[in-house]
Design an enzyme around this catalytic site. Structure first.
Site, mmCIF file in Angstrom:
data_model
loop_
_atom_site.group_PDB
_atom_site.id
_atom_site.type_symbol
_atom_site.label_atom_id
_atom_site.label_comp_id
_atom_site.label_asym_id
_atom_site.label_seq_id
_atom_site.Cartn_x
_atom_site.Cartn_y
_atom_site.Cartn_z
ATOM 1 N N THR A 91 0.864 -1.185 0.000
ATOM 2 C CA THR A 91 0.000 0.000 0.000
ATOM 3 C C THR A 91 0.906 1.243 0.000
ATOM 4 O O THR A 91 0.964 1.964 0.990
ATOM 5 C CB THR A 91 -0.897 0.000 1.255
ATOM 6 O OG1 THR A 91 -0.054 -0.227 2.416
ATOM 7 C CG2 THR A 91 -1.936 -1.085 1.204
ATOM 8 N N CYS A 275 7.679 1.772 5.752
ATOM 9 C CA CYS A 275 6.420 2.077 6.470
ATOM 10 C C CYS A 275 6.321 3.461 7.102
ATOM 11 O O CYS A 275 5.322 4.147 6.910
ATOM 12 C CB CYS A 275 6.199 1.020 7.547
ATOM 13 S SG CYS A 275 5.911 -0.607 6.849
ATOM 14 N N LYS A 278 5.573 6.542 4.803
ATOM 15 C CA LYS A 278 4.297 6.410 4.070
ATOM 16 C C LYS A 278 3.106 6.425 5.030
ATOM 17 O O LYS A 278 2.080 7.018 4.732
ATOM 18 C CB LYS A 278 4.341 5.164 3.199
ATOM 19 C CG LYS A 278 3.523 3.991 3.690
ATOM 20 C CD LYS A 278 3.471 2.850 2.723
ATOM 21 C CE LYS A 278 3.362 1.525 3.432
ATOM 22 N NZ LYS A 278 2.180 1.301 4.251
HETATM 23 N N1 LIG Z 1 7.481 -4.327 5.854
HETATM 24 C C1 LIG Z 1 7.111 -4.154 7.097
HETATM 25 O O1 LIG Z 1 7.930 -4.147 8.021
HETATM 26 C C2 LIG Z 1 5.645 -4.010 7.451
HETATM 27 C C3 LIG Z 1 5.263 -4.139 8.797
HETATM 28 C C4 LIG Z 1 3.914 -4.025 9.112
HETATM 29 C C5 LIG Z 1 2.988 -3.759 8.117
HETATM 30 N N2 LIG Z 1 3.389 -3.609 6.826
HETATM 31 C C6 LIG Z 1 2.359 -3.369 5.814
HETATM 32 O O2 LIG Z 1 2.064 -4.615 5.176
HETATM 33 C C7 LIG Z 1 1.766 -4.400 3.784
HETATM 34 C C8 LIG Z 1 2.718 -5.230 2.938
HETATM 35 O O3 LIG Z 1 4.031 -4.770 3.172
HETATM 36 P P1 LIG Z 1 5.305 -5.554 2.631
HETATM 37 O O4 LIG Z 1 6.487 -4.875 3.202
HETATM 38 O O5 LIG Z 1 5.102 -7.009 2.832
HETATM 39 O O6 LIG Z 1 5.177 -5.228 1.068
HETATM 40 P P2 LIG Z 1 5.914 -5.986 -0.127
HETATM 41 O O7 LIG Z 1 5.962 -5.004 -1.248
HETATM 42 O O8 LIG Z 1 7.158 -6.628 0.357
HETATM 43 O O9 LIG Z 1 4.901 -7.176 -0.492
HETATM 44 C C9 LIG Z 1 3.646 -6.981 -1.083
HETATM 45 C C10 LIG Z 1 3.451 -8.090 -2.118
HETATM 46 O O10 LIG Z 1 2.112 -8.032 -2.600
HETATM 47 C C11 LIG Z 1 2.126 -8.425 -3.962
HETATM 48 N N3 LIG Z 1 0.876 -8.013 -4.609
HETATM 49 C C12 LIG Z 1 0.471 -6.763 -4.939
HETATM 50 N N4 LIG Z 1 -0.769 -6.819 -5.507
HETATM 51 C C13 LIG Z 1 -1.132 -8.115 -5.520
HETATM 52 C C14 LIG Z 1 -2.290 -8.822 -5.979
HETATM 53 N N5 LIG Z 1 -3.342 -8.159 -6.497
HETATM 54 N N6 LIG Z 1 -2.329 -10.155 -5.864
HETATM 55 C C15 LIG Z 1 -1.288 -10.833 -5.327
HETATM 56 N N7 LIG Z 1 -0.157 -10.227 -4.868
HETATM 57 C C16 LIG Z 1 -0.082 -8.884 -4.959
HETATM 58 C C17 LIG Z 1 3.361 -7.761 -4.511
HETATM 59 O O11 LIG Z 1 3.799 -8.395 -5.712
HETATM 60 C C18 LIG Z 1 4.360 -7.953 -3.347
HETATM 61 O O12 LIG Z 1 5.145 -9.105 -3.491
HETATM 62 C C19 LIG Z 1 1.864 -2.904 3.562
HETATM 63 O O13 LIG Z 1 0.597 -2.341 3.706
HETATM 64 C C20 LIG Z 1 2.765 -2.439 4.702
HETATM 65 O O14 LIG Z 1 2.521 -1.105 5.049
HETATM 66 C C21 LIG Z 1 4.681 -3.749 6.481
#
Ligand SMILES: NC(=O)c1ccc[n+]([C@@H]2O[C@H](COP(=O)([O-])OP(=O)(O)OC[C@H]3O[C@@H](n4cnc5c(N)ncnc54)[C@H](O)[C@@H]3O)[C@@H](O)[C@H]2O)c1
Length: 460
Positions: A91, A275, A278
């Site tokens: 996101t 994070c 954003k």
């Molecule tokens: N990275 C962190 O430390 C963390 C911690 C807590 C929360 N978050 C939140 O969790 C969410 C994910 O973060 P992340 O770091 O894992 O992101 P990321 O970019 O590593 O992973 C997201 C994955 O989703 C996939 N994706 C996107 N659209 C898709 C669809 N329609 N169908 C299937 N797959 C799809 C992408 O290809 C990607 O591999 C975000 O909202 C982030 O804010 C992240």
């Protein structure tokens, strides 16, 4: 084997992969499948070289993969087959149109909702794991409510609080798990189903519940508060440098007040990661949207101080090195946004590298886990960049070192050996305050910490 629960996670990233691996590890009676639109990510999850580096992750993936944890590209069939769907897609901050550079880009989120709607043949629980603006579940419910026949969806919010670098211990022993639901009969039933999963390894007193909007907002606020602590101490580090106060001493004295606490009070070059920035911008946008301009300005200042801290660090390098970096070799120790991860998203090292290159410095980047990502981040940027994993080889022949990630490895380097291999006068800019400054000064370095008086061998 017949599994008690069939769980799907859409999005195999830094959150989806490790969090599902933990559920699979702790709940052998559940079958967990993780899907992603990026086929390379799925291949990597099925290989020996996982796409995410986290201490301890390899071990639990090895134990569960192929038994009750599966990574696959077949999104359609997996939506059909599973009853509980976590959504953990990215996101990012929107880069176009209304709310550009502030609001969350919900296109991946909405596509996922529509995919779930299109391929579902039975009722499901859909769980928001991604970090989302408050009230996103409402939009998801509106999309899913157009399902035909008797198919019903219950949407829950279950934000992820793990931190990269400590993801596995955070997931195994979280401070809390938050589940937001509607207080309706089916909402409470869905909530109970999710509690049943977490309760297999997390004490019930740590599993807290709320309404969906509080849950969505809590995640944004938790990140905003953490980032605010970093910006608060960093803002005071600037004042310390003007007044000969020492930021570590100030932080210790302030943090020993039990009302304040000592966590997240280490001054440094600023926060990075995908994070904090954003999520704060998302909060700022929400406040503006609801007409709360003063509140928006308050939170926006947290991001501004973070940028200021990086600008200050860069200006300090330039000024201390006689106002020219052209042709000088600067070694960056650490490119990841924090220790124990290979993630470089929003890493301060990206900004510092770009600025050094703009000054025509030669930049040598060293990092134990993030060199691949560093090369992607700096791809196409004009200038002379080298990537060398071994820190001793990386610093040899350099004029200065900038420590940008708090890898433990850098605390224990042989700085005498490093000094001997560098061009003199040799400089260290410690952007994380992790090395022994006095010792390095006595070896011969000119040492520039954050929020402490510089230790320089130059007169005046
Ligand atoms: N990275 C962190 O430390 C963390 C911690 C807590 C929360 N978050 C939140 O969790 C969410 C994910 O973060 P992340 O770091 O894992 O992101 P990321 O970019 O590593 O992973 C997201 C994955 O989703 C996939 N994706 C996107 N659209 C898709 C669809 N329609 N169908 C299937 N797959 C799809 C992408 O290809 C990607 O591999 C975000 O909202 C982030 O804010 C992240």
């Amino acid at each position: 084997m017949k599994f008690k629960k069939k769980i799907l996670c859409i999005g195999a990233g830094y959150v989806g992969g490790p969090s599902m691996a933990m559920i699979a590890y702790k709940c052998p009676d559940c079958r967990i499948t993780v899907v992603d639109t990026n086929p390379d990510r799925i291949d990597a999850w099925n290989s020996e070289d996982l796409p995410v580096y986290e201490p301890g992750l390899d071990k639990i993936v090895k134990i569960t993969r192929g038994k009750n944890l599966f990574f696959t590209k077949d999104i359609e069939n997996q939506i059909k087959e599973n009853d509980i769907i976590f959504v953990s897609v990215n996101t990012p901050t929107k880069t176009y149109g209304a709310g550009a550079d502030m609001a969350a880009d919900l296109q991946y989120w909405e596509k996922t909702a529509r995919q779930i709607l299109k391929h579902s043949r039975s009722s499901k629980i859909v769980i928001e794991k991604s970090t989302l603006p408050v009230k996103t579940a409402l939009a998801m419910e509106k999309i899913l409510a157009s399902a035909k026949g008797k198919i019903k969806f219950d949407v829950l919010s279950n934000p992820e609080f793990m931190a990269e670098g400590t993801a596995i211990s955070d997931l195994e022993n979280p401070d809390r798990v938050l589940i937001g639901s509607h207080e309706t009969k089916s909402g409470l039933k869905a909530r109970a189903e999710l509690i049943e999963i977490y309760a297999q390894w997390i004490p019930l007193r740590k599993i807290i519940t709320s309404n969906i909007w509080s849950s969505e907002l809590s995640k944004l606020v938790a990140n905003a508060f953490l980032a605010q602590r970093v910006s608060s101490i960093n803002s005071i580090s600037a004042l310390c440098e003007k007044t000969d106060a020492d930021i570590s001493e100030v932080a210790k004295a302030v943090g020993m007040d039990s009302r304040i606490g000592d966590k997240f009070l280490r001054a440094g070059i600023g926060f990075g990661g995908s994070c904090f920035k954003k999520d704060i911008l998302n909060l700022v946008y929400l406040c503006s949207y609801y007409g709360l301009q003063e509140v928006a300005a308050y939170w926006e200042s947290v991001v501004k101080i973070n940028e200021y801290q990086q600008e200050r660090f860069m200006a300090n390098i330039l000024n201390s090195m006689f106002s020219t970096l052209a042709g000088k070799k600067i070694c960056i120790l650490g490119f990841a946004f924090k220790a124990d991860t290979g993630d470089t998203r929003e890493s301060p090292a990206i900004y510092i590298s770009q600025k050094l290159l703009a000054e025509h410095a030669e930049v040598i980047i060293s990092d134990p886990k993030a060199l691949k990502n560093a090369a992607i981040d700096l791809d196409g940027i004009k200038g002379n960049v080298k990537y060398i994993e071994d820190p001793y080889r990386a610093v040899a022949g350099c004029h200065a070192i900038a420590i940008l990630t708090d890898w433990n490895l850098y605390r224990n380097l042989d700085f005498q050996k490093i000094y001997n291999s560098m061009v003199k006068p040799a400089f260290i800019f410690d952007g994380r305050n992790i090395i022994d400054h006095k010792k390095c000064f006595s070896i011969g370095f000119n040492v520039y910490p954050i929020g402490k008086p510089a230790l320089s061998h130059f007169k005046n």
